[in-house]
Motif scaffolding. Structure first.
Motif, PDB file in Angstrom:
ATOM      1  N   THR A  16       0.807  -1.346   0.053  1.00  0.00           N
ATOM      2  CA  THR A  16       0.055  -0.146   0.029  1.00  0.00           C
ATOM      3  C   THR A  16       0.828   1.321   0.028  1.00  0.00           C
ATOM      4  OG1 THR A  16      -0.093   0.018   2.524  1.00  0.00           O
ATOM      5  CG2 THR A  16      -1.851  -1.344   1.237  1.00  0.00           C
ATOM      6  N   GLN A  17       2.178   0.862  -0.032  1.00  0.00           N
ATOM      7  CA  GLN A  17       3.121   2.229  -0.005  1.00  0.00           C
ATOM      8  C   GLN A  17       3.995   2.108  -1.189  1.00  0.00           C
ATOM      9  OE1 GLN A  17       3.576   3.332   4.694  1.00  0.00           O
ATOM     10  NE2 GLN A  17       5.244   2.501   3.561  1.00  0.00           N
ATOM     11  N   THR A  18       4.361   3.631  -1.501  1.00  0.00           N
ATOM     12  CA  THR A  18       5.339   3.612  -2.742  1.00  0.00           C
ATOM     13  C   THR A  18       6.495   2.888  -2.244  1.00  0.00           C
ATOM     14  OG1 THR A  18       6.107   5.783  -1.749  1.00  0.00           O
ATOM     15  CG2 THR A  18       4.580   5.817  -3.280  1.00  0.00           C
ATOM     16  N   PRO A  19       7.696   2.678  -3.229  1.00  0.00           N
ATOM     17  CA  PRO A  19       8.829   1.991  -2.922  1.00  0.00           C
ATOM     18  C   PRO A  19       9.729   3.086  -1.854  1.00  0.00           C
ATOM     19  CG  PRO A  19       8.179   1.681  -5.182  1.00  0.00           C
ATOM     20  CD  PRO A  19       7.144   2.589  -4.584  1.00  0.00           C
ATOM     21  N   ALA A  20       9.623   4.151  -2.384  1.00  0.00           N
ATOM     22  CA  ALA A  20      10.288   5.485  -1.612  1.00  0.00           C
ATOM     23  C   ALA A  20       9.854   5.571  -0.242  1.00  0.00           C
ATOM     24  CB  ALA A  20      10.294   6.948  -2.185  1.00  0.00           C
ATOM     25  N   ALA A  21       8.552   5.385  -0.040  1.00  0.00           N
ATOM     26  CA  ALA A  21       7.892   5.427   1.483  1.00  0.00           C
ATOM     27  C   ALA A  21       8.856   4.063   2.247  1.00  0.00           C
ATOM     28  CB  ALA A  21       6.582   5.369   1.558  1.00  0.00           C
ATOM     29  N   ASN A  22       8.665   2.880   1.585  1.00  0.00           N
ATOM     30  CA  ASN A  22       9.375   1.894   2.263  1.00  0.00           C
ATOM     31  C   ASN A  22      10.783   2.071   2.669  1.00  0.00           C
ATOM     32  OD1 ASN A  22       7.011   0.420   1.719  1.00  0.00           O
ATOM     33  ND2 ASN A  22       7.978  -1.444   0.904  1.00  0.00           N
ATOM     34  N   VAL A  23      11.727   2.939   1.711  1.00  0.00           N
ATOM     35  CA  VAL A  23      13.007   3.102   2.200  1.00  0.00           C
ATOM     36  C   VAL A  23      12.693   4.042   3.381  1.00  0.00           C
ATOM     37  CG1 VAL A  23      15.037   4.161   1.003  1.00  0.00           C
ATOM     38  CG2 VAL A  23      13.718   2.770  -0.462  1.00  0.00           C
ATOM     39  N   GLY A  44       9.213  -1.415  -9.318  1.00  0.00           N
ATOM     40  CA  GLY A  44       9.135  -0.286  -8.044  1.00  0.00           C
ATOM     41  C   GLY A  44      10.653  -0.029  -7.805  1.00  0.00           C
ATOM     42  N   ILE A  45      11.756  -0.874  -8.315  1.00  0.00           N
ATOM     43  CA  ILE A  45      12.985  -0.711  -7.861  1.00  0.00           C
ATOM     44  C   ILE A  45      13.670   0.402  -7.916  1.00  0.00           C
ATOM     45  CG2 ILE A  45      15.345  -1.909  -8.022  1.00  0.00           C
ATOM     46  CD1 ILE A  45      13.768  -4.617  -8.050  1.00  0.00           C
ATOM     47  N   ALA A  46      13.644   1.027  -9.276  1.00  0.00           N
ATOM     48  CA  ALA A  46      14.336   2.144  -9.601  1.00  0.00           C
ATOM     49  C   ALA A  46      14.083   3.266  -8.602  1.00  0.00           C
ATOM     50  CB  ALA A  46      13.784   2.457 -11.037  1.00  0.00           C
ATOM     51  N   GLU A  47      12.787   3.449  -8.191  1.00  0.00           N
ATOM     52  CA  GLU A  47      12.271   4.662  -7.423  1.00  0.00           C
ATOM     53  C   GLU A  47      12.929   4.465  -5.804  1.00  0.00           C
ATOM     54  OE1 GLU A  47       8.302   5.659  -4.768  1.00  0.00           O
ATOM     55  OE2 GLU A  47       8.038   5.140  -6.932  1.00  0.00           O
ATOM     56  N   ALA A  48      13.007   3.055  -5.526  1.00  0.00           N
ATOM     57  CA  ALA A  48      13.654   2.707  -4.192  1.00  0.00           C
ATOM     58  C   ALA A  48      15.073   2.995  -4.120  1.00  0.00           C
ATOM     59  CB  ALA A  48      13.351   1.354  -3.943  1.00  0.00           C
ATOM     60  N   ALA A  50      16.603   5.367  -5.960  1.00  0.00           N
ATOM     61  CA  ALA A  50      16.759   6.676  -6.105  1.00  0.00           C
ATOM     62  C   ALA A  50      16.693   7.325  -4.613  1.00  0.00           C
ATOM     63  CB  ALA A  50      15.853   7.460  -6.905  1.00  0.00           C
ATOM     64  N   GLU A  51      15.570   6.615  -3.830  1.00  0.00           N
ATOM     65  CA  GLU A  51      15.550   7.397  -2.151  1.00  0.00           C
ATOM     66  C   GLU A  51      16.656   6.706  -1.671  1.00  0.00           C
ATOM     67  OE1 GLU A  51      12.875   9.360   0.339  1.00  0.00           O
ATOM     68  OE2 GLU A  51      13.518   9.546  -1.668  1.00  0.00           O
ATOM     69  N   GLY A  52      16.885   5.303  -1.725  1.00  0.00           N
ATOM     70  CA  GLY A  52      18.016   4.782  -0.859  1.00  0.00           C
ATOM     71  C   GLY A  52      19.209   5.754  -1.207  1.00  0.00           C
ATOM     72  N   SER A  53      19.712   6.091  -2.244  1.00  0.00           N
ATOM     73  CA  SER A  53      20.920   7.064  -2.597  1.00  0.00           C
ATOM     74  C   SER A  53      20.705   8.191  -1.673  1.00  0.00           C
ATOM     75  CB  SER A  53      20.768   7.417  -3.998  1.00  0.00           C
ATOM     76  OG  SER A  53      22.045   8.146  -4.238  1.00  0.00           O
ATOM     77  N   ARG A  54      19.644   8.617  -1.746  1.00  0.00           N
ATOM     78  CA  ARG A  54      19.305  10.170  -0.975  1.00  0.00           C
ATOM     79  C   ARG A  54      19.581   9.917   0.276  1.00  0.00           C
ATOM     80  NH1 ARG A  54      15.457  13.411   1.467  1.00  0.00           N
ATOM     81  NH2 ARG A  54      14.107  11.851   1.599  1.00  0.00           N
ATOM     82  N   LEU A  55      19.017   8.761   1.018  1.00  0.00           N
ATOM     83  CA  LEU A  55      18.955   8.460   2.485  1.00  0.00           C
ATOM     84  C   LEU A  55      20.309   7.718   3.060  1.00  0.00           C
ATOM     85  CD1 LEU A  55      15.247   7.938   3.020  1.00  0.00           C
ATOM     86  CD2 LEU A  55      16.447   9.853   3.505  1.00  0.00           C
ATOM     87  N   GLY A  56      20.972   7.111   2.179  1.00  0.00           N
ATOM     88  CA  GLY A  56      22.207   6.293   2.555  1.00  0.00           C
ATOM     89  C   GLY A  56      21.839   4.932   2.952  1.00  0.00           C
ATOM     90  N   ILE A  57      20.533   4.488   2.203  1.00  0.00           N
ATOM     91  CA  ILE A  57      19.998   3.252   2.626  1.00  0.00           C
ATOM     92  C   ILE A  57      20.253   2.315   1.437  1.00  0.00           C
ATOM     93  CG2 ILE A  57      17.943   1.795   2.967  1.00  0.00           C
ATOM     94  CD1 ILE A  57      18.762   3.296   5.352  1.00  0.00           C
ATOM     95  N   ILE A  83      17.935  -5.822 -13.379  1.00  0.00           N
ATOM     96  CA  ILE A  83      16.235  -5.495 -13.642  1.00  0.00           C
ATOM     97  C   ILE A  83      16.272  -5.006 -14.930  1.00  0.00           C
ATOM     98  CG2 ILE A  83      16.077  -5.137 -11.076  1.00  0.00           C
ATOM     99  CD1 ILE A  83      16.321  -2.161 -11.968  1.00  0.00           C
ATOM    100  N   ARG A  84      17.490  -4.963 -15.770  1.00  0.00           N
ATOM    101  CA  ARG A  84      17.383  -4.673 -16.990  1.00  0.00           C
ATOM    102  C   ARG A  84      17.247  -5.832 -17.943  1.00  0.00           C
ATOM    103  NH1 ARG A  84      22.195  -0.565 -16.272  1.00  0.00           N
ATOM    104  NH2 ARG A  84      23.011  -2.484 -14.929  1.00  0.00           N
ATOM    105  N   ASP A  85      17.546  -7.037 -17.507  1.00  0.00           N
ATOM    106  CA  ASP A  85      17.796  -8.154 -18.209  1.00  0.00           C
ATOM    107  C   ASP A  85      16.194  -8.621 -19.000  1.00  0.00           C
ATOM    108  OD1 ASP A  85      17.422 -11.067 -18.951  1.00  0.00           O
ATOM    109  OD2 ASP A  85      19.493 -11.353 -18.084  1.00  0.00           O
ATOM    110  N   LEU A  86      16.388  -8.272 -20.223  1.00  0.00           N
ATOM    111  CA  LEU A  86      15.156  -8.206 -21.070  1.00  0.00           C
ATOM    112  C   LEU A  86      14.457  -9.670 -20.958  1.00  0.00           C
ATOM    113  CD1 LEU A  86      15.993  -6.382 -24.402  1.00  0.00           C
ATOM    114  CD2 LEU A  86      14.727  -5.327 -22.330  1.00  0.00           C
ATOM    115  N   ARG A  87      15.301 -10.686 -21.213  1.00  0.00           N
ATOM    116  CA  ARG A  87      14.603 -12.017 -20.977  1.00  0.00           C
ATOM    117  C   ARG A  87      13.818 -12.395 -19.513  1.00  0.00           C
ATOM    118  NH1 ARG A  87      18.385 -17.259 -21.607  1.00  0.00           N
ATOM    119  NH2 ARG A  87      19.481 -16.241 -19.916  1.00  0.00           N
TER     120      ARG A  87
END
Length: 282
Positions: A16-23, A44-48, A50-57, A83-87
């Motif tokens: 029920t929460q955004t990836p950034a909120a979980n971080v 949802g991983i890319a958003e997480a 980005a937020e992890g980089s900001r918060l040091g997580i 997460i970019r593996d097309l197959r």
């Protein structure tokens, strides 16, 4: 101590929460790392990250793949997949198609039971929060059932209708756990059997781990102390990695499912081992 919660869900699947909120919650819980492990999707991983980089997580890119063995749902966690593996992304898309088929089958059964609920209602419920590549699951149906007064809680919806043994439960053909583990490794990741205690079949659990798991989720919010002791011994006997996760899905109807972020945690030492374990199983 540097600790990680390696099992959380977001709006990309049935959280029920955004990836950034979980971080942010991981930061508040004093964690150093968190895994995003949405069902059959990595959207949802890319958003997480980005937020992890900001918060040091540290963000562990993960996924929880739905499989079937022994006539029941078995979940396999994948860590450090590309997460970019097309197959791999195409394979996850096929799993989401099966999930959509399952959803339609369950809704049909609910209507046969006299419960007026449609996919259109479910889609309206989630349209503001869903993006391409996200998944829709049983909690979204449960939310509609509760709003329409058919059940008093999300838990009741699962117990009576949507969970294993429920009146509307269906289990369409899916891949086996060994196939999911192979997909994860082919995408550069490590495969871990999720919450073995909820399957209530340790002979099946042993069979599955012999089929290619790199680790076991020993510590899980739905495991009893006896479960944790038993699966710790099993992991040690088979030389498998030991992980822990809250299986946080957010809050619905005032209830947190399964537990708050950080309720189950493991030393971040395991992260390096998850990365070096990749590809060892042959």
């Amino acid at each position: 101590m540097f600790e990680a919660d390696l099992h959380t869900h977001t709006l990309a699947s049935d959280g029920t929460q955004t990836p950034a909120a979980n971080v942010r919650m991981a930061k508040e819980a004093g964690l150093s790392a968190i895994a995003i492990t949405d069902h059959d999707t990595v959207s949802g991983i890319a958003e997480a990250i980005a937020e992890g980089s900001r918060l040091g997580i540290e963000i562990v890119p993960g996924v929880e793949i739905s499989t079937v063995a022994g006539s029941q749902d078995i979940h396999v966690l994948g860590y450090y997949i590309d997460i970019r593996d097309l197959r791999f992304l195409k394979r996850l898309e096929s799993l989401r198609e099966t999930r959509n088929q399952r959803n339609e089958m369950m809704l049909e059964r609910l209507r046969e039971l006299g419960l007026d609920i449609s996919m259109e209602e479910v889609l309206r419920e989630v349209e503001a929060t869903k993006s391409e590549g996200d998944t829709i699951g049983r909690p979204h149906m449960a939310s509609i059932l509760m709003k329409k007064g058919y059940v008093a809680s999300i838990s009741e919806a699962f117990e009576r209708f949507l969970g294993k043994g429920g009146q509307a439960y269906v289990n369409p053909p899916r891949i086996e756990p060994a196939a999911a583990a192979a997909w994860i490794r082919e995408a550069g990741g490590s495969a871990v059997l999720a919450h073995p205690g909820i399957y209530h079949d340790d002979a099946l659990v042993e069979q599955i781990i012999r089929g290619g798991m790199d680790g076991i989720e020993v510590y899980h919010s739905d495991h009893s102390p006896a479960d944790e002791a038993r699966y710790l011994a099993l992991a040690e006997r088979h030389g498998l990695l030991i992980t822990a996760g809250s299986d946080f899905h957010g809050e619905r109807g005032g209830v947190v499912f399964h537990a708050p972020i950080g309720a189950r945690r493991v030393s971040t030492d395991v992260l390096k081992r998850l990365q070096t374990k990749r590809g060892e199983f042959q």
